[in-house]
Design a protein around this motif. Structure first.
Motif, PDB file in Angstrom:
ATOM      1  N   LEU A   1      92.714  28.020  20.176  1.00  0.00           N
ATOM      2  CA  LEU A   1      91.534  27.208  19.863  1.00  0.00           C
ATOM      3  C   LEU A   1      90.328  27.619  20.706  1.00  0.00           C
ATOM      4  CD1 LEU A   1      91.545  24.858  17.884  1.00  0.00           C
ATOM      5  CD2 LEU A   1      91.704  23.291  19.817  1.00  0.00           C
ATOM      6  N   LEU A   2      90.563  27.876  22.005  1.00  0.00           N
ATOM      7  CA  LEU A   2      89.445  28.033  22.926  1.00  0.00           C
ATOM      8  C   LEU A   2      88.812  29.433  22.955  1.00  0.00           C
ATOM      9  CD1 LEU A   2      88.122  25.882  24.616  1.00  0.00           C
ATOM     10  CD2 LEU A   2      89.277  26.794  26.614  1.00  0.00           C
TER      11      LEU A   2
ATOM     12  N   PHE B   1      96.155  25.654  22.405  1.00  0.00           N
ATOM     13  CA  PHE B   1      94.959  25.743  23.252  1.00  0.00           C
ATOM     14  C   PHE B   1      94.496  27.196  23.342  1.00  0.00           C
ATOM     15  CE2 PHE B   1      92.928  25.360  27.580  1.00  0.00           C
ATOM     16  CZ  PHE B   1      91.939  24.494  27.179  1.00  0.00           C
TER      17      PHE B   1
ATOM     18  N   LEU C   1      85.472  30.204  21.050  1.00  0.00           N
ATOM     19  CA  LEU C   1      84.353  29.482  21.639  1.00  0.00           C
ATOM     20  C   LEU C   1      83.944  30.121  22.972  1.00  0.00           C
ATOM     21  CD1 LEU C   1      82.799  26.985  20.768  1.00  0.00           C
ATOM     22  CD2 LEU C   1      84.220  25.640  22.304  1.00  0.00           C
TER      23      LEU C   1
END
Lengths: 103, 312
Positions: B196-197, B193, B200
């Motif tokens: 991944l985040l 996580f 963005l």
């Protein structure tokens, strides 16, 4: 009301039903893990159906894409947080019995 | 009954119940939880009023960041066994407080009822002059041009708040690193996580500042997103908190207010303090907003991190 409106309303109602079921589970289930199970269902499917219902009403493709991103981010965050809470709760076995503990 | 009105009345009632539960509850953790719920409901209320900028700020800072700070404070108190509610004040003190609060409420209600019926306030004046501000979002025009000193003070208050938190550091840890080193299992849920985040989140943060010049968005909202990315990187073990003695981090914190102040002083030489010449105002505002965003993000993230707990 045309077909799209009906579909949208139906989808939102299904989503709301999932949220109500999830809330009932959160209030009624006995331990952390089953409560989490109920909550994640509400997050994934409830928000999914509501997003779908809202997306049907949108005219612009960009708005639909934004709603899709919102839903995906929520699912990603909810799944991660659910895993973390579930693992944290494993270490505190006695709390499984307590109904309203929030440590 | 009009369904929109029904929704608004339910929202207002829920907000009042959440506020009462946050203030009147005996359980400290429940109060914190209700405070966060209250923030979300108020953000929804701002949306219903069409104030998207305020709604964003309320959701990000009022409910999100303040909620994190309060939960952090609660868990520290809890660890020290200090969450017991002390015996309440005497009934005379309660009556006095209730009387004072009720008087303020009546006063506000009287003033509200006495307002001119058209209720336009300063909106027409802002709308007339928004072209001169250099940006087309009226909220940004007010915050960074017409009433720039408010925003300047806010950013300075934030930096001072961080200095106040740091001043609680124990002497031997001064200049050290806030919080404990976080470890996440490689390839585990949190580590994934945390990878991944952030890209963005960075994109959303940069976009929110840029969008702020023409539509809802701006430095504070973007900074909260960036601070969240920072905290996630720390929690997932991808990055450690910086030492508070580091010159780079201190410069990052004061850069935004300092640049803002420098522009303001420059404006004072050209005519008015914080008055930007109309032809370059747009560019200046976007530049200030970006630097402010980085400073505010660092300040917010370090506020959550708290006092140093270890040396390098």
């Amino acid at each position: 009301m045309n077909v799209a409106d009906w579909l949208s309303a139906l989808s939102i109602l299904v989503g709301v039903a999932f949220f109500i079921a999830g809330t009932a589970g959160l209030l009624r289930f006995p331990d952390v893990h089953s409560r989490l199970h109920a909550l994640t269902k509400a997050d994934n499917l409830g928000l999914g159906f509501i997003s779908l219902g809202v997306a049907i009403r949108m005219a612009e493709p960009w708005s639909i894409a934004k709603i899709l991103v919102v839903w995906m981010l929520t699912v990603l965050a909810a799944a991660t947080v659910a895993q973390l809470i579930a693992r944290a709760a494993l270490g505190t076995a006695p709390e499984e019995a307590g109904a309203d503990d929030h440590r | 009954m009009n369904p929109a009105l029904l929704f608004d009345v339910a929202l207002a009632a829920l907000a009042v119940v959440a506020a009462l539960s946050a203030v009147a509850g005996r359980d400290l953790f429940a109060s914190v939880a209700f405070y966060i719920v209250y923030g979300i409901l108020i953000a929804l209320a701002w949306m219903r009023l069409g104030a998207v900028d305020v709604a964003l700020a309320e959701a990000a800072i009022g409910a999100g960041l303040t909620g994190v700070l309060l939960i952090g404070a609660w868990s520290q108190l809890h660890r020290k066994g200090a969450t017991e509610t002390p015996p309440g004040p005497s009934s005379a003190a309660r009556l006095l407080a209730a009387g004072a609060s009720a008087s303020v409420a009546v006063l506000v209600a009287v003033i509200f009822v006495g307002l001119p019926a058209d209720g336009a306030g300063l909106a027409p004046a802002v709308r007339e002059n928004v072209a001169e501000s250099g940006v087309s979002n009226p909220v940004t025009a007010v915050l960074l041009n017409f009433r720039a000193y408010d925003t300047l003070m806010e950013t300075i208050v934030l930096a001072v708040a961080l200095a106040a938190v740091w001043s609680l550091t124990r002497d031997e840890l001064w200049g050290g690193i806030p919080g404990l080193r976080q470890h996440a299992r490689d390839g585990g849920v949190l580590a994934t996580f945390g990878r991944l985040l952030p890209p963005l989140g960075l994109l959303v943060g940069v976009y929110l500042v840029w969008a702020g010049s023409s539509m809802p968005g701006g430095a504070f909202q973007a900074a909260t997103v960036l601070a969240a990315v920072w905290l996630l990187l720390v929690m997932s073990g991808a990055m450690d908190e910086p030492a508070i003695g580091s010159t780079a981090i201190r410069l990052t914190i004061v850069a935004g207010p300092a640049l803002f102040l420098a522009y303001g002083t420059g404006g004072a030489f050209l005519g008015t303090f914080l008055g930007f010449p109309a032809d370059v105002a747009g560019m200046l505002i976007v530049a200030i907003e970006y630097v402010l965003t980085v400073s505010i993000a660092a300040t917010l993230a370090l506020l959550v991190a708290g006092v140093p707990r270890r040396q390098e």
